[in-house]
Design an enzyme around this catalytic site. Structure first.
Site, PDB file in Angstrom:
ATOM      1  N   LYS A  78       0.840  -1.205   0.000  1.00 59.96           N
ATOM      2  CA  LYS A  78       0.000   0.000   0.000  1.00 59.96           C
ATOM      3  C   LYS A  78       0.868   1.246   0.000  1.00 59.96           C
ATOM      4  CE  LYS A  78      -3.860   1.967   2.664  1.00 59.96           C
ATOM      5  NZ  LYS A  78      -4.763   1.751   3.830  1.00 59.96           N
ATOM      6  N   SER A 149      -9.304   1.982   2.732  1.00 62.09           N
ATOM      7  CA  SER A 149      -8.356   2.703   1.928  1.00 62.09           C
ATOM      8  C   SER A 149      -7.311   1.819   1.244  1.00 62.09           C
ATOM      9  CB  SER A 149      -7.622   3.710   2.830  1.00 62.09           C
ATOM     10  OG  SER A 149      -6.958   3.043   3.885  1.00 62.09           O
ATOM     11  N   SER A 173     -10.160  -0.399   6.872  1.00 61.10           N
ATOM     12  CA  SER A 173      -9.449  -0.322   5.590  1.00 61.10           C
ATOM     13  C   SER A 173      -8.798  -1.612   5.128  1.00 61.10           C
ATOM     14  CB  SER A 173      -8.371   0.772   5.648  1.00 61.10           C
ATOM     15  OG  SER A 173      -8.967   2.036   5.597  1.00 61.10           O
TER      16      SER A 173
END
Lengths: 442, 442
Positions: A78, A149, A173
């Site tokens: 990420k 996210s 997330s």
């Protein structure tokens, strides 16, 4: 032979061990999958095929006896997690175009030391803090969000572009993209994996999240990260038959849509049919306060976490982050401290409740991934477990009204990460086989 | 004019504002101080005079109306805090010689945005985690330690090489060098300043620390970092006369040496003489468990924090860090959780006690800085306040048996940082003037 990109990490490792697969040919297969799908899924914030192939060749040069437990395993990271050889842009205009920071986050150091191949950076919402989505899409239906996210890691693993992805969770997330993309998403106990080198939103909640398409792969990662319960149970001892399994609706239950309601009753049926003793339990009233406390903690901690970039380039930040720094909700420090202390008091209460069961389930999401990629969805079902700092693991297998994946979350007491993984392994097999979700991707 | 290096940050700012001092000439003065003293004090892990001078010239080009509140103020940064233009080596052979990471820690972003000049990296113990000292010495007596782990920042500020230094505190790493070097050392409430980009040892304890030679300078920093109490009091309202001041010995008191005992009674006398109502208070019995809980939390959190580097290059790490990762103390996760929950329960209890007083003092250190630079000293008096996550501020002014500085720590309830600073300002003036310490450095 199965196309290598379809393999789980454990599957690829076995082939690399017996010499039938090189890292280079493995990576070539992943890159060709990405090349075929990237225009649809758009999971990558940064990816350099040349760099990845060159790293793969280096790994192939390592003699077998010196190879690590994750030798050659491709991991999507990420884009809020520092990687020394790739930029980290946080999906923020402030950091767009900046060079690679030459420093690895602590979990990335551990993964590289174990032989993993850091593959590329996956998309995120801005500083992993907003719910504004795009450009990534859900690999099962590109008109829908992959969640956030940790959007890109969820989508890339779901789409067979890499076997493993790193996310983070502050609200939901990791769990939400896990459910939306039909994969396992694991948020270990808070503090069980270092968060040095991760973007900071909430010190109390931020946790590294792990994605995989099998529990065995998560167990591989858990071993590298040395996630150890005090009293490990031999894996073979976890049997659904005779186990005590609780279903915890929580006060957020009224939000559950038909997909989650269906997963809920189906899971109970399946587990009962396999001989588990299944019961719905209610948490003490006090737990309903946690949702509000979670919001207070994020507002209070976000106020300091985003200050630096706000002072640097306020005009390049999402207005939600302005709101945090400027304390738009007029949250008092007193309220923030009450939230800290309230949650702290309930953590051991939760641990004690969880200790009475072999496994506990709670919803992962409101429903299957909604249409539209502008919003990444709702974290309501997840935030309680994040701030209770306990392990939470999305187990996929169910299907929503539109045939999209829906999962349920296995939760446990703090520092029972191994136990949660054991349970997920046995139960996940059942859900995947009989839960009703049929993937069109394979 | 006073030599610029002798000025506090506030003093230098005033001269820069009225045009009598440029950043370049200020920096030149600091560099010449360092050049005269560095062979003795050895406070710097990295310092490039050319780079600093070039940054100074850039700052001088900024038109007055666009200058930040810390325009041109030189800040020494502990070498466990990321700075984009300077390497961060953590005093670890693993990171020795690595290039600058091209990324700033969040507090450094904020300071630069406010116009500060990041001056260089100051020495630390390995990963800010051990008590092995060297090469830095105490500026007041180079045969003695400057304390640790924020050794270089404490020594550099104490020696008038920079007006401001950044440290960190996990046990007593900000307060102890504050006391040993005769300066103000401030550990704000946990979470009040972002710790993104700082080395991680303990998520529960690690806190950015601030050094200065005046409370006004700390208040300047507090303003930049937006440390705001819920109900700020006008500074002019804090008067020693009529205030209620508590002295908290804690269960560690038997360790107090003659220097701290002298500071203790002298402080009470001075404050009483100025009209404060002074009383010694005892904390509830439960608080004596905190020292053990602090050790458990560090062992448990260190186990994960150092894992990455351990897997990367175990042979280049201190054996104490091996001990953490390998869990040599055989700490159970259960004991770690009991420590978390025990401390969490006492935090609001402490806040309530602290709320009854205008100021509270506790010892900073066992005594003045001990002879030898091999060990950085004992954190016993500090660890409680670190894990209670409350503000703690070393106020200098007293003297040990060998004429070296000794301070006392002002503590307060969580998120009363402004209040603690106000009290430190008024009380620090008295301690500095009448506490008995006489510096040979000016």
């Amino acid at each position: 032979m199965t196309e290598p990109h379809l393999l789980t990490a454990s599957g690829a490792l076995a082939l690399m061990k017996d010499g039938t697969l090189t890292v280079e040919s493995y990576v070539t297969s992943l890159l060709s999958r990405i090349s075929a799908r990237d225009h649809v899924v758009k999971a990558w914030a940064y990816l350099s095929p040349e760099h990845v192939l060159s790293e793969a060749r280096k790994l192939d040069q390592i003699p077998p006896e010196k190879r690590g437990p994750l030798h050659g395993i491709a991991i999507g990271v990420k884009d809020v997690i520092l990687t020394k050889d790739m930029p980290t842009a946080h999906n923020s205009p402030i950091y767009k175009g900046e060079p690679a920071p030459l420093v690895d986050a602590a979990p990335v150091i551990a993964l590289r030391a174990a032989g993993a191949l850091i593959f590329g950076k996956t998309t995120t919402t801005e500083f992993a803090s907003t719910t504004d989505g795009g450009p990534s899409t859900n690999p099962h239906d590109p008109t829908r969000t992959p969640g956030g996210s940790s959007s890109g890691s969820g989508a890339a693993v779901g789409d067979f572009q890499v076997p493993i992805g790193l996310g983070t969770q502050t609200g939901g997330s990791t769990i939400r993209p896990g459910s939306f993309n039909g994969i396992y998403g694991f948020k270990p106990t808070w503090g069980a994996i270092s968060r040095e080198g991760l973007a900071q939103y909430s010190m109390t909640c931020d946790t590294l999240g792990l994605y995989a398409r099998s529990v065995a792969d998560l167990q591989l990662l858990a071993k590298v990260f040395q996630l150890q319960d005090d009293t490990p149970i031999p894996e073979s001892l976890f049997k659904i038959e005779g186990s005590k399994i609780a279903f915890v609706r929580t006060s957020v239950w009224p939000k559950a849509g038909p997909g989650t309601q269906n997963a809920w009753s189906k899971a109970k049926e399946l587990l009962s049919a396999k001989g588990a003793s299944v019961e719905e339990i209610k948490l003490p009233e006090e737990f309903s306060k946690i949702k509000g406390w979670h919001a207070a903690v994020l507002a209070g901690e976000g106020r300091t976490s985003f200050l630096g970039n706000y002072l640097l380039a306020k005009d390049k930040m999402h207005t939600m982050l302005h709101g945090h720094v400027e304390n738009h909700t007029k949250l008092s420090r007193k309220a923030q401290l009450e939230a800290y202390d309230g949650c702290a008091k309930l953590r051991p209460v939760w641990d004690e409740i969880a200790g009475k069961y072999d496994a506990l389930f709670t919803p992962s999401v409101v429903d299957e991934a909604p249409v539209g990629i502008e919003r990444t969805g709702d974290a309501s079902f997840c935030s309680m477990w994040t701030i209770l700092q306990c392990p939470a693991l999305n187990v996929p297998g169910f299907s929503g009204e539109n045939g999209l994946p829906v999962g349920l979350t296995l939760v446990g007491a703090r520092y029972t990460d191994e136990r949660v993984l054991y349970a997920a392994k046995a139960i996940g097999e059942v859900f995947e086989k009989e839960g009703g979700f049929v993937s069109k991707l394979v």
